[in-house]
Design a protein around this motif. Structure first.
Motif, PDB file in Angstrom:
ATOM      1  N   ILE A 130       0.834  -1.204   0.000  1.00 30.06           N
ATOM      2  CA  ILE A 130       0.000   0.000   0.000  1.00 30.06           C
ATOM      3  C   ILE A 130       0.872   1.259   0.000  1.00 30.06           C
ATOM      4  N   LEU A 131       1.864   1.296   0.889  1.00 30.00           N
ATOM      5  CA  LEU A 131       2.740   2.457   0.980  1.00 30.00           C
ATOM      6  C   LEU A 131       3.540   2.652  -0.301  1.00 30.00           C
ATOM      7  N   THR A 132       4.000   1.548  -0.877  1.00 30.43           N
ATOM      8  CA  THR A 132       4.768   1.618  -2.122  1.00 30.43           C
ATOM      9  C   THR A 132       3.915   2.174  -3.255  1.00 30.43           C
ATOM     10  N   LYS A 133       2.673   1.732  -3.333  1.00 34.06           N
ATOM     11  CA  LYS A 133       1.769   2.197  -4.379  1.00 34.06           C
ATOM     12  C   LYS A 133       1.530   3.698  -4.254  1.00 34.06           C
ATOM     13  N   GLN A 134       1.316   4.176  -3.030  1.00 35.76           N
ATOM     14  CA  GLN A 134       1.070   5.597  -2.806  1.00 35.76           C
ATOM     15  C   GLN A 134       2.293   6.431  -3.168  1.00 35.76           C
ATOM     16  N   LEU A 135       3.465   5.975  -2.748  1.00 36.52           N
ATOM     17  CA  LEU A 135       4.689   6.710  -3.026  1.00 36.52           C
ATOM     18  C   LEU A 135       5.003   6.733  -4.520  1.00 36.52           C
ATOM     19  N   ARG A 137       2.857   6.534  -6.996  1.00 35.43           N
ATOM     20  CA  ARG A 137       1.920   7.435  -7.658  1.00 35.43           C
ATOM     21  C   ARG A 137       2.324   8.892  -7.430  1.00 35.43           C
ATOM     22  N   PHE A 138       2.758   9.203  -6.222  1.00 37.48           N
ATOM     23  CA  PHE A 138       3.203  10.566  -5.900  1.00 37.48           C
ATOM     24  C   PHE A 138       4.352  10.982  -6.803  1.00 37.48           C
ATOM     25  N   ASP A 160       7.623  -0.668  -9.779  1.00 35.31           N
ATOM     26  CA  ASP A 160       6.891   0.445  -9.166  1.00 35.31           C
ATOM     27  C   ASP A 160       7.285   1.800  -9.744  1.00 35.31           C
ATOM     28  N   GLN A 196       7.171   4.863   7.804  1.00 30.85           N
ATOM     29  CA  GLN A 196       5.711   4.906   7.708  1.00 30.85           C
ATOM     30  C   GLN A 196       5.088   3.662   8.337  1.00 30.85           C
TER      31      GLN A 196
END
Length: 216
Positions: A130-135, A137-138, A160, A196
């Motif tokens: 989840i954290l990897t996906k958010q980062l 995308r950012f 990623d 995180q």
């Protein structure tokens, strides 16, 4: 650097695979691979009889590998095992495969006028993912601010993030600083995800303690 198609095909087929477990050794190998890929990018200043043919085509060869196979170098794949290594004595094939899928992976594809770096961050558990996906995308949404970050990952199912370095970047930036930026970025991402996770775990424990305190 001049290679015949036969020599190049032979080199590409024998691409390198390096598995690491130590964090520092891992990033040392990444730095070495990036430095080598950057060195192979030819510019106007390089003394090469065939240089004019390279400079006439601004297209990054590494982005169109099927069209320019003779311009490619062997890819380098570097893995860092998460959770004590991949497989092992007594491990089932499915378990080994799952562990391998959790590894951090750096794939460096280089050519005479560019190189591409594809990054798979650690996915040791669901929170990591989840954290990897958010980062990721950012970073992709801000690709224009980081000129070497691709807006789209090379293979979104396997990686990623992706970086693309061209002749323009080699001329525009100090080479050692360009490599240092990518390595430091990867280290920072690794550390940020770990922080995180600790933060989420701490908040989770605090909420659980407060909730359970009402029953005491």
């Amino acid at each position: 650097f001049r290679f015949t198609v036969r020599e190049k095909t032979k080199e590409i087929s024998s691409s390198l695979g390096i598995k690491m477990s130590s964090r520092e050794q891992h990033y040392a190998k990444v730095r070495e691979a990036l430095t080598d890929a950057l060195r192979k990018i030819e510019t106007d200043d390089d003394d090469d009889d065939d240089q004019s043919n390279v400079m006439m085509i601004p297209t990054p060869f590494v982005e169109f590998q099927d069209e320019f196979p003779e311009q490619l170098y062997p890819e380098v794949r570097i893995e860092r095992a998460i959770g004590g290594g991949v497989g092992g004595a007594g491990s089932s094939s499915s378990s080994s495969k799952n562990n391998s899928n959790n590894n951090e992976v750096i794939l460096v594809e280089s050519s005479r006028n560019s190189f591409r770096v594809s990054v798979k961050l650690k996915h040791s558990d669901e929170l990591d993912a989840i954290l990897t996906k958010q980062l990721s995308r950012f970073m992709r949404q801000r690709a224009e601010q980081f000129s070497i970050v691709r807006k789209k990952t090379t293979n979104s199912d396997a990686f990623d993030l992706s970086f693309l370095v061209t002749q323009k970047h080699k001329k525009q930036f100090v080479n050692s600083s360009l490599v240092a930026f990518m390595v430091d970025f990867l280290k920072s991402v690794d550390g940020e995800i770990s922080e995180q996770k600790l933060s989420v775990s701490s908040r989770g424990r605090a909420v659980a303690e407060e909730f359970l305190g009402g029953f005491c």
